[in-house]
Design a protein around this motif. Structure first.
Motif, short mmCIF file in Angstrom:
data_model
loop_
_atom_site.label_atom_id
_atom_site.label_comp_id
_atom_site.label_asym_id
_atom_site.label_seq_id
_atom_site.Cartn_x
_atom_site.Cartn_y
_atom_site.Cartn_z
N HIS A 62 -70.70 -25.41 -0.29
CA HIS A 62 -70.13 -24.06 -0.26
C HIS A 62 -71.13 -23.07 -0.84
CE1 HIS A 62 -69.11 -25.27 -4.36
NE2 HIS A 62 -68.77 -24.04 -4.67
N HIS A 64 -71.12 -20.76 -3.42
CA HIS A 64 -71.28 -20.31 -4.82
C HIS A 64 -72.72 -20.55 -5.29
CE1 HIS A 64 -66.82 -20.24 -6.21
NE2 HIS A 64 -67.28 -19.02 -5.99
N ASP A 66 -74.00 -21.56 -8.03
CA ASP A 66 -74.35 -22.79 -8.73
C ASP A 66 -74.49 -23.95 -7.74
OD1 ASP A 66 -71.54 -22.62 -8.44
OD2 ASP A 66 -71.20 -24.04 -10.07
N HIS A 67 -74.34 -23.66 -6.43
CA HIS A 67 -74.58 -24.64 -5.37
C HIS A 67 -75.66 -24.18 -4.38
CE1 HIS A 67 -71.09 -27.24 -6.41
NE2 HIS A 67 -70.78 -26.13 -7.06
N HIS A 162 -61.42 -24.41 -2.05
CA HIS A 162 -61.95 -23.81 -3.28
C HIS A 162 -62.33 -22.33 -3.04
CE1 HIS A 162 -64.62 -23.35 -6.74
NE2 HIS A 162 -65.68 -23.29 -5.96
N ASP A 187 -66.86 -28.54 -4.84
CA ASP A 187 -65.89 -28.03 -5.80
C ASP A 187 -64.53 -28.09 -5.15
OD1 ASP A 187 -67.99 -27.56 -7.44
OD2 ASP A 187 -67.79 -25.37 -7.50
N HIS A 405 -60.70 -23.80 -9.36
CA HIS A 405 -60.96 -25.23 -9.49
C HIS A 405 -59.68 -26.01 -9.76
CE1 HIS A 405 -65.34 -25.75 -9.63
NE2 HIS A 405 -65.37 -24.51 -10.06
ZN LIG Z 1 -67.78 -23.28 -6.53
#
Ligand SMILES: [Zn+2]
Length: 463
Positions: A62, A64, A66-67, A162, A187, A405
């Protein structure tokens, strides 16, 4: 021998990067930024322990950051291959990555101006110009169904519920005519939430990587509608301003949806809502357009109106419009990034509103260790913003109901859906206490072999 190496989200919630190798080919699953405390953020500046030029593909769960937020650095450091993602994730990346670059440039420029950076001159991790080559490498994979990357790798996406486009990825690895399946949870979202579908039941897997952000706790069962209505009523009655640090993707849409519902049922007054994010409007449009992710209820409400906008919404795109919000002295709601107050325009709003006890800050998402958001939750009396100590007199409220989450029982509910126990389960994307609490729960409830991988650790995957 196939192998997996944990290059991030091992012992922490950010920096998701998993390198899978089979038959001499290398596939990176997710390519996230480390966020949070300084030790973690410094990892973004270290060269990856594996050479990006040797990676054959990247696939994303996905959008976000942090990905995905490390992708510009990966390309800058030599990665020259396709990046696979579904259509919604690609479109979100084309909004989020340039914004991430802008935030880093703005922060670097501000630091240069004020002279509080450790770098001299202060540097951004990457620039907006360095994002374009990333977007050119994006290749579409289907939202559902199987997609063959190479003779070694094929992926099938399952809705993770998510954010828009979020998926669990079922990766089939074939080596010497034999196959094994690694399932990446990505996530995981929550069940029975507005707008998006529930997380889909997981398929059978030989190896499982499961996120554990909230492995040690459940979200409060108290209704998010009641909770938000209470906060807004209380703050507006005392003439205060409610500041909500939120990322433009996901939480902003959920908050807006709930605000609209509360307004339409006369539970809160129609207050001005300032969305101070140049990209929130584009993201909201994407949420409206990608109907394949909508749950049944949202599809019905979409037909009858504009469920993703409060009645009095003001969108601040330019820096000038953003500054104007500081002049507002009557009750209002300000939604601004970043969600953990690590950077972005919300810092200006916090600096302006925190010293006044009539105001409130609503923390609606996960606040990683070392962030200003976490400091506020832990009762900090002052907050360091742009090199100055700002006194915290405003009320600080946590509403974990708005988390994107899964909570602990929701993670266990998803895991219980696996048709058979995986040979090995790796818990990722969780701080150590959360991950080990979930490890204990899985051992006692399911009796599975569960491991907490360390940063840079590798494991063989028996095909
Ligand atoms: Zn995420």
């Amino acid at each position: 021998m196939a192998k997996i190496t944990f290059l991030g989200a091992a012992g922490c919630v950010t920096g998701s990067k998993y390198l899978v190798e089979a038959d001499g080919k290398r596939l990176l699953v997710d390519c996230g930024l480390f966020q949070g405390n300084k030790e973690l953020r410094l990892r973004n500046w270290e060269r990856l322990p594996e050479e990006p030029a040797t990676f054959d593909w990247v696939v994303l769960t996905h959008a976000h950051l942090d990905h995905t937020g490390y992708l510009p650095r990966l390309v800058k450091d030599g990665f020259r291959a396709p990046i696979f993602a579904n259509a919604a994730t690609q479109e979100l990346c084309s909004i989020l990555l340039p914004d991430s670059a802008r935030l880093q440039q703005e922060d670097a420029e501000y630091a240069a101006e004020k002279g509080f950076s450790k770098h001299n001159p202060p540097l951004p991790l990457y620039t907006e110009a360095e994002v374009a080559p990333v977007l050119e490498r994006l290749r579409e994979i289907p939202r559902g169904g199987s997609f063959t990357i190479s003779p070694q790798f094929s992926v099938r996406s399952h809705d993770a519920g998510h954010i828009l486009g979020s998926s669990s990825l079922e990766l089939s690895i074939t080596e010497n005519g034999k196959s094994t399946v690694v399932l990446f949870s990505g996530d995981l979202g929550r069940y029975d939430q507005p707008i998006l579908n529930d997380p889909a039941p997981p398929p059978r897997a030989d190896y499982l990587l499961c996120e554990s952000t909230y492995g040690d706790r459940d979200h409060p069962s108290y209704s998010p509608y009641d909770a938000l209505a209470d906060v807004i009523t209380r703050v507006s009655k005392r003439g205060g301003v409610l500041v909500i640090p939120a990322f433009a993707v996901g939480r902003t849409q959920t908050l807006m949806y709930v605000l609209r519902q509360l307004e339409d049922t006369q539970r809160i007054p129609h207050l001005p809502v300032y969305v101070d994010s140049p990209m929130a409007i584009s993201v909201t449009e994407l949420y409206q357009r990608h109907r394949e992710d909508h749950d049944v209820e949202f599809t019905r409400e979409e037909a009858g109106g504009d469920p993703l906008n409060a009645h009095k919404v003001h969108l601040a795109r330019s820096a000038e419009e953003s500054k104007q919000i500081s002049n507002v002295n009557t009750p209002c709601i300000i939604i601004s990034a970043s969600g953990m107050a690590t950077g972005g325009r919300v810092l200006f709003h916090l600096a302006r509103r925190l010293p006044d006890p009539r105001n409130a800050v609503l923390l609606a998402g996960f606040q990683a260790e070392g962030t200003r958001g976490r400091a506020l939750l832990e009762g900090a009396k002052t907050l360091r913003i742009h090199g100055e100590d700002v006194p915290v007199r405003a009320e600080v409220i946590e509403l974990r109901q708005f988390s994107a989450h899964a909570g602990r029982s929701e993670l266990l509910r998803w895991l219980a859906g696996l048709p058979a126990p995986p040979r090995k389960t790796f818990l990722t994307h969780g701080e150590p206490t959360a991950a080990s609490a979930l490890q204990n729960a899985i051992r006692s409830q399911f009796g599975w072999d569960v491991t907490l991988p360390a940063y840079r650790q590798s494991y063989n995957l028996t095909v």
